[in-house]
Structures are given as structure tokens and as C-alpha cells.
Design a protein around this motif. Structure first.
Motif, short mmCIF file in Angstrom:
data_model
loop_
_atom_site.label_atom_id
_atom_site.label_comp_id
_atom_site.label_asym_id
_atom_site.label_seq_id
_atom_site.Cartn_x
_atom_site.Cartn_y
_atom_site.Cartn_z
N PHE A 186 42.08 34.47 46.51
CA PHE A 186 41.60 35.78 46.05
C PHE A 186 40.33 35.63 45.22
N ALA A 187 39.53 36.67 45.25
CA ALA A 187 38.39 36.70 44.32
C ALA A 187 38.94 36.78 42.90
N SER A 188 40.01 37.55 42.71
CA SER A 188 40.72 37.60 41.43
C SER A 188 42.07 38.27 41.63
N LEU A 189 43.01 37.92 40.77
CA LEU A 189 44.33 38.54 40.75
C LEU A 189 44.45 39.28 39.42
N GLN A 190 44.38 40.59 39.48
CA GLN A 190 44.39 41.40 38.26
C GLN A 190 45.78 41.96 37.98
N GLN A 191 46.00 42.34 36.71
CA GLN A 191 47.27 42.91 36.30
C GLN A 191 47.04 44.28 35.64
N VAL A 192 47.95 45.21 35.93
CA VAL A 192 47.91 46.53 35.29
C VAL A 192 49.30 46.84 34.74
N GLY A 193 49.35 47.83 33.86
CA GLY A 193 50.62 48.16 33.22
C GLY A 193 51.57 48.93 34.10
N ASP A 194 51.06 49.71 35.06
CA ASP A 194 51.94 50.50 35.93
C ASP A 194 51.28 50.72 37.29
N TYR A 195 52.08 51.20 38.23
CA TYR A 195 51.58 51.38 39.60
C TYR A 195 50.60 52.53 39.73
N ASN A 196 50.72 53.54 38.88
CA ASN A 196 49.75 54.63 38.93
C ASN A 196 48.35 54.11 38.69
N GLY A 197 48.23 53.21 37.71
CA GLY A 197 46.94 52.59 37.42
C GLY A 197 46.45 51.76 38.60
N ALA A 198 47.38 51.09 39.26
CA ALA A 198 47.01 50.26 40.41
C ALA A 198 46.45 51.12 41.54
N PHE A 199 47.09 52.24 41.82
CA PHE A 199 46.62 53.12 42.90
C PHE A 199 45.30 53.79 42.54
N MET A 200 45.13 54.12 41.27
CA MET A 200 43.84 54.68 40.84
C MET A 200 42.72 53.69 41.06
N ASN A 201 42.98 52.41 40.73
CA ASN A 201 41.96 51.37 40.92
C ASN A 201 41.67 51.14 42.39
N LEU A 202 42.74 51.21 43.21
CA LEU A 202 42.55 51.01 44.65
C LEU A 202 41.74 52.15 45.26
N GLU A 203 42.05 53.37 44.85
CA GLU A 203 41.33 54.52 45.38
C GLU A 203 39.87 54.53 44.93
N ALA A 204 39.65 54.04 43.70
CA ALA A 204 38.28 54.02 43.16
C ALA A 204 37.45 52.88 43.76
N GLY A 205 38.13 51.92 44.40
CA GLY A 205 37.42 50.81 45.02
C GLY A 205 37.20 49.62 44.11
N SER A 206 37.79 49.65 42.91
CA SER A 206 37.61 48.52 42.00
C SER A 206 38.52 47.35 42.36
#
Length: 360
Positions: A186-206
Motif C-alpha cells: 500500500f502507499a499507506s494504511l490509514q486509521q480512522v475512529g469510525d466507518y462514517n469517517g472512512a466513507f467520507m474519506n473514500l467519497e472525497a478521494g483522500s
């Protein structure tokens, strides 16, 4: 001369008083620790006497979350409530910091963790119920993403929930070699506190992909329309269980017996169907409960004994240190009081009298 002798006695008494106070505090703390550690934190009689089972959860759909009216709902919420109702106790849900879940359990803040809790890789850390939901780790990407297989994740940014099974699948001690190699690509393996944050990041393209529990992923895909999709390849195959404090088999057995009753009478299937998880059910009377924790306890008896002895020794050394420090600081204070009492200034002698009276 008599006055000097009397004042020296006062100094000695001051030392004794301070030491006794320190010892009393230490003793109280020790007693509290004994009360905390004696007896099981999730013993069934303890639960029965207080009339409630405190269940540690974090909020995420569809397991435990608040609806539009602010009421806690979800598959695990209804499941736990149904079990507790049959047991004759109240289900009380306590939101916890997922990173501190074991501390919460061991300190008796909660009685169990019932929150889409993956047992694989944690068998020796908790006493577990039978597994009741199959839960593989899957990868979610945008619908128009060029990622179609796990190998396509090379050079991409992948996000997981903190201290999750997905993170353990890539970086845990028991992680499969192919998953460890995949994570390194992976370019990087990031961590978030909850899945809502994960989907927001995915939708935003980050980020490019999310690795998460399959049950939660299916729910999220249905809730979010056709904007995302799941890869056909799974990262790992896992199961959910209810986690109790290590060694608390009495409460586990009570809960588990009720789970099997609910399986027989169709209650469990009904709840699973309500939340679209009927195809993931794996609860069975034939399932073997993994009590490796008990075997570990027996095998590590002398290790545990050594740990207890070590803690007792640390406590004794701490008490000795307090005693020595008390002597060091109180003797000069006592001598100072002696000279103050010998002072020819009435006001100073009066202040010393008041101080001694208070200390007594």
C-alpha cells in the motif's frame, strides 16, 4: 530540661502521626484494590444482584447506533436486549473508547463487550461465547474505481478503523503472510475512529479503499445506494462473539445457554432477518466454545503467581519508601516545632500550640 524532653516527645509523636496517616492511606488503597480484584468482574451472581448487565459498545451501523429519535438501536442492541430480558436483567449500554475496551472490562465499568466483536486473534484475551455471525474482512471501493482485486491495492491508500479486525488482518501478530505483504504494498494504511469517517474519506478521494467487516459493509452499501461496491476477494474470514473478562465462564455460560434457547425458538433468526444478517448466522449448538483462555490460565499459573508476588513486593517497597520519606521530612518539622515552643515570643508559641492540636 523537662521542657526539652517534652518537646522531643512531641516531635516523635508528630512523626508517628504522619507515618500512621500515610500507612492508613496506603492500607485503604490496598483494601480497595483487594475488593476490586477479589471476585469476578462479570460473575453471574454479581449481575443478578445488581439487576443489570452493562454492555460495552461503540456506535456504528447496523450493530449499535442511535436512530433519528436518538434511541439506541441496531442488530446487537436488539440481540442483547432480548437475551437480557430472558435472563431477567436490564440491558444497559455503555459507550466506550474502543482502544480502552479491555481496561473498561477489567475495571468493572462494563460486564461484557457485545458490539460486532471479532473473536479471531483475540481468543486468549477474553472468555468468549460461541460465535454467532460469520464476518469476513472485505474491501470497499468507489463504484467507478479501477480496483477490482486485492492485488490492485498496491500503491493505493487504504483505510481501516482503529484497533479493528481489519487492522489486525494486516498488521497483527497472527496476520497471514500474504496480508502482511499486501499491506506493505500500500502507499499507506490509514486509521480512522469510525466507518462514517472512512466513507467520507473514500467519497472525497483522500483514500482509495476501505477494509472492514462484511456485515457492516453490506449494510453500508445498501444504505449508501450504488456509489460503492465490494471486491469479490476477502482479506480474511472471521466471526463475531461476545467477549467477557478472562475467566468469567459463569456469566458466559448463562448468556450462551440463552443464545441457544433463542436459536431453537427462532428469536435469533428473526432479529438477524430484521437487520439483513440471516445469511451470516453461524450460531450452532454444535459449535465448540474456545476455552483456550482457561488452558492458558492453568499453564501460566506460576507466571501469574510470580506477577502477584512482584506486585506485593512493589507495594511493600512503596510503603517502606513512604515511611522513610515521612521520617526524613517529619523529624526536621518536629525539631522546628520544638524550637518554636521554646521561643520567648508568645505569638509564635501560640501558633505552634494550634498546629500541634490540629495534628493530634
Amino acid at each position: 530540661m523537662k521542657k526539652i524532653i517534652a518537646l522531643l516527645m512531641v516531635a516523635a509523636m508528630s512523626t508517628a502521626v504522619l507515618t500512621a496517616c500515610s500507612g492508613s492511606t496506603e492500607g485503604s488503597s490496598s483494601d480497595a484494590d483487594t475488593k476490586t480484584t477479589s471476585g469476578s468482574a462479570s460473575d453471574w451472581s454479581y449481575i443478578e444482584n445488581k439487576g443489570e448487565m452493562v454492555i460495552g459498545v461503540t456506535y456504528f451501523e447496523p450493530m449499535n447506533y442511535k436512530d433519528s429519535n436518538g434511541e439506541l438501536t441496531g442488530f446487537e442492541t436488539e440481540f442483547a436486549q432480548a437475551v437480557c430480558k430472558k435472563l431477567g436483567v436490564k440491558a444497559t449500554f455503555q459507550k466506550i473508547d474502543w482502544d480502552s475496551k479491555e481496561v473498561e472490562l477489567n475495571s468493572k465499568t462494563i460486564d461484557c463487550i457485545w458490539n460486532g466483536f471479532t473473536l479471531n486473534g483475540r481468543e486468549r484475551e477474553y472468555t468468549w461465547s460461541k460465535a454467532y455471525i460469520d464476518n469476513s474482512q472485505v474491501v470497499i471501493v468507489k463504484s467507478d474505481s479501477s480496483i477490482n482485486s486485492l492485488s490492485d491495492l498496491a500503491g493505493k491508500v487504504v483505510v481501516v478503523q482503529s484497533d479493528s479486525s481489519a487492522l489486525a488482518a494486516f498488521t497483527g501478530e497472527d496476520a497471514e503472510p500474504e496480508n502482511v505483504a499486501l499491506a506493505k504494498s500500500f502507499a499507506s494504511l490509514q486509521q480512522v475512529g469510525d466507518y462514517n469517517g472512512a466513507f467520507m474519506n473514500l467519497e472525497a478521494g483522500s483514500v482509495d479503499a476501505i477494509c472492514m467487516d462484511m456485515g457492516v459493509a453490506n449494510y453500508e452499501l445498501n444504505a449508501r445506494g450504488g456509489r460503492f461496491r465490494m471486491l469479490s476477494q476477502h482479506v480474511s474470514n472471521e466471526q463475531y462473539g461476545i467477549g467477557f473478562k478472562l475467566g468469567n465462564t459463569e456469566l458466559r455460560d448463562k448468556v450462551q445457554s440463552t443464545l441457544l434457547d433463542m436459536l431453537d425458538d427462532g428469536t435469533f433468526l428473526s432479529i438477524a432477518e430484521e437487520w439483513g444478517l440471516e445469511e451470516s448466522i453461524c450460531l450452532s449448538a454444535d459449535n465448540v466454545v474456545n476455552d483456550s483462555d482457561l488452558a492458558v490460565d492453568k499453564g501460566n499459573f506460576f507466571v501469574e503467581l510470580g506477577s502477584v508476588v512482584s506486585k506485593l513486593a512493589e507495594g511493600m517497597l512503596a510503603s517502606l519508601a513512604i515511611f522513610v520519606l515521612t521520617l526524613v521530612f517529619s523529624l526536621p518539622l518536629g525539631l522546628l516545632l520544638m524550637f518554636v515552643r521554646l521561643s520567648k515570643v508568645n505569638v509564635i508559641r501560640w501558633i505552634a500550640k494550634i498546629y500541634i492540636s490540629i495534628m493530634r
